[in-house]
Design an enzyme around this catalytic site. Structure first.
Site, short mmCIF file in Angstrom:
data_model
loop_
_atom_site.label_atom_id
_atom_site.label_comp_id
_atom_site.label_asym_id
_atom_site.label_seq_id
_atom_site.Cartn_x
_atom_site.Cartn_y
_atom_site.Cartn_z
N ASP A 82 0.85 -1.19 0.00
CA ASP A 82 0.00 0.00 0.00
C ASP A 82 0.90 1.25 0.00
O ASP A 82 1.92 1.29 0.70
CB ASP A 82 -0.86 -0.06 1.27
CG ASP A 82 -1.91 1.03 1.34
OD1 ASP A 82 -2.38 1.47 0.28
OD2 ASP A 82 -2.26 1.43 2.47
N HIS A 83 0.51 2.26 -0.74
CA HIS A 83 1.25 3.54 -0.76
C HIS A 83 2.76 3.37 -0.81
O HIS A 83 3.48 3.88 0.07
CB HIS A 83 0.90 4.40 0.46
CG HIS A 83 -0.50 4.93 0.44
ND1 HIS A 83 -0.92 5.90 -0.43
CD2 HIS A 83 -1.58 4.59 1.16
CE1 HIS A 83 -2.20 6.15 -0.23
NE2 HIS A 83 -2.64 5.36 0.73
N HIS A 178 -7.24 9.71 5.27
CA HIS A 178 -6.65 8.68 6.14
C HIS A 178 -6.77 9.10 7.61
O HIS A 178 -6.75 10.28 7.92
CB HIS A 178 -5.17 8.49 5.80
CG HIS A 178 -4.94 7.91 4.45
ND1 HIS A 178 -4.38 8.61 3.42
CD2 HIS A 178 -5.20 6.68 3.94
CE1 HIS A 178 -4.29 7.84 2.34
NE2 HIS A 178 -4.80 6.66 2.64
N GLY A 179 -6.87 8.13 8.48
CA GLY A 179 -6.89 8.41 9.92
C GLY A 179 -8.29 8.68 10.41
O GLY A 179 -9.27 8.40 9.71
N ASN A 228 -10.00 0.35 1.71
CA ASN A 228 -8.87 0.24 2.63
C ASN A 228 -9.26 0.57 4.07
O ASN A 228 -9.84 1.63 4.33
CB ASN A 228 -7.77 1.23 2.22
CG ASN A 228 -7.04 0.81 0.98
OD1 ASN A 228 -7.42 -0.14 0.30
ND2 ASN A 228 -5.97 1.52 0.67
P1 13P Z 1 -7.77 4.48 7.39
O1 13P Z 1 -6.55 4.49 8.25
O2 13P Z 1 -8.53 5.75 7.47
O3 13P Z 1 -8.63 3.29 7.62
O4 13P Z 1 -7.26 4.42 5.87
C1 13P Z 1 -6.66 3.28 5.40
C2 13P Z 1 -6.03 3.49 4.07
O5 13P Z 1 -6.58 4.12 3.21
C3 13P Z 1 -4.74 2.86 3.84
O6 13P Z 1 -4.20 3.21 2.61
#
Ligand code: 13P
Length: 280
Positions: A82-83, A178-179, A228
């Site tokens: 991821d990322h 995110h978060g 995600n």
């Molecule tokens: P969250 O931490 O908001 O669940 O997001 C996860 C995410 O997009 C990881 O790439």
């Protein structure tokens, strides 16, 4: 069952009009909890780790564990980077056996994002692996640094991006972050609909923690095929740990199994929502 590519799982999701959950992991308990949830619900999942997390969970250590867990699972599991931030990390993940990778070029210019993504697609194809890319800017910051300002994905740009790169999945920015959300997010479903209308590539929703079941399912009805979840799983680890340690009789082994169970329960709930089974 076995380790499978993201493309294979997205095809299943497309046919069933559901989304596949992509759950971030950081240690063995999280990996085991995620696989247990997939097996309990008999649903394929994606386990993933973002490059910013490799500081605490080195890829050389956790990567082979993720691949082994996927291969030993009774359901199909995709193992995804991821990322990704560096091309070298993508190469390393593919070498370890990841079946899908993402190199996040969303902060680059449109043309630079296309060129970098094309390079990743070319490399991943040699390993038979899938590729996810991102266009537009998702809010927050996966690494907990300075929050990115949300920049919604332009539908026509998304179409051109997917056609020119040949990616298997495209992460879109529609007001998601995110978060933890400070207030309930108002996702731009109008933009999502427009992207889905012009772009045939399966779409990905990042920043899943805190989005309501109703909104998840509305997104799925409009082309989201991968969702995600990271923060909710990390929170499940902390909550299970706190609860266990309140008991004086707890020990390492009760802690380890309660963490895996806490993660499993949280993921199971998400899987049921993404399977369009429950609204809870
Ligand atoms: P969250 O931490 O908001 O669940 O997001 C996860 C995410 O997009 C990881 O790439």
């Amino acid at each position: 069952m076995s380790i499978v590519t993201l493309k294979e799982l997205l095809n299943i999701a497309e046919n069933r009009e559901i989304a596949v959950g992509a759950f971030s992991v950081g240690n063995m308990e999280m990996v085991l909890g995620a696989i247990k949830a997939a097996e309990k619900t008999n649903t394929p999942i994606i386990i993933q780790i973002a490059e910013v997390r490799l500081k605490t969970s080195p890829l050389e250590v956790i990567g082979p564990m993720m691949v082994a867990a996927a291969k030993n699972s009774t359901v199909d599991v995709c193992v995804h980077l991821d990322h990704g931030l560096n091309y070298e990390t993508v190469e390393k993940a593919l070498e370890i056996g990841f079946s899908s990778v993402m190199l996040d070029g969303s902060l680059l210019s449109f043309e630079d994002n296309i060129n970098l993504t094309k390079k990743v697609v070319e490399k991943a194809r040699k390993y038979g692996a899938s590729v996810e890319a991102e266009l537009g800017v998702v809010g927050g910051n996966e690494g907990g640094g300075k929050a990115h300002v949300i920049q919604c994905t332009d539908p026509e740009a998304a179409k051109e991006f997917c056609e020119r790169t040949g990616v298997d999945a495209l992460a879109v920015a529609i007001g998601n972050a995110h978060g933890h959300y400070k207030t309930q997010p108002e996702l731009r479903l109008d933009i999502l609909k427009e992207i889905d209308n012009v772009c045939s590539t399966p779409l990905v929703l990042h920043g899943g923690t805190g989005i309501t079941p109703e909104t998840f399912q509305e997104c799925i009805r409009n082309g989201i095929r991968k969702i995600n979840i990271a923060t909710a799983s990390f929170d499940a680890v902390v909550n299970a740990s706190r609860k266990t340690l309140q008991d004086d009789k707890s020990n390492y082994f009760t802690l380890s199994s309660n963490i895996a169970d806490g993660v499993c329960e949280n993921i199971e709930n998400h899987i049921k929502i993404f399977n369009m089974q429950i609204l809870k």
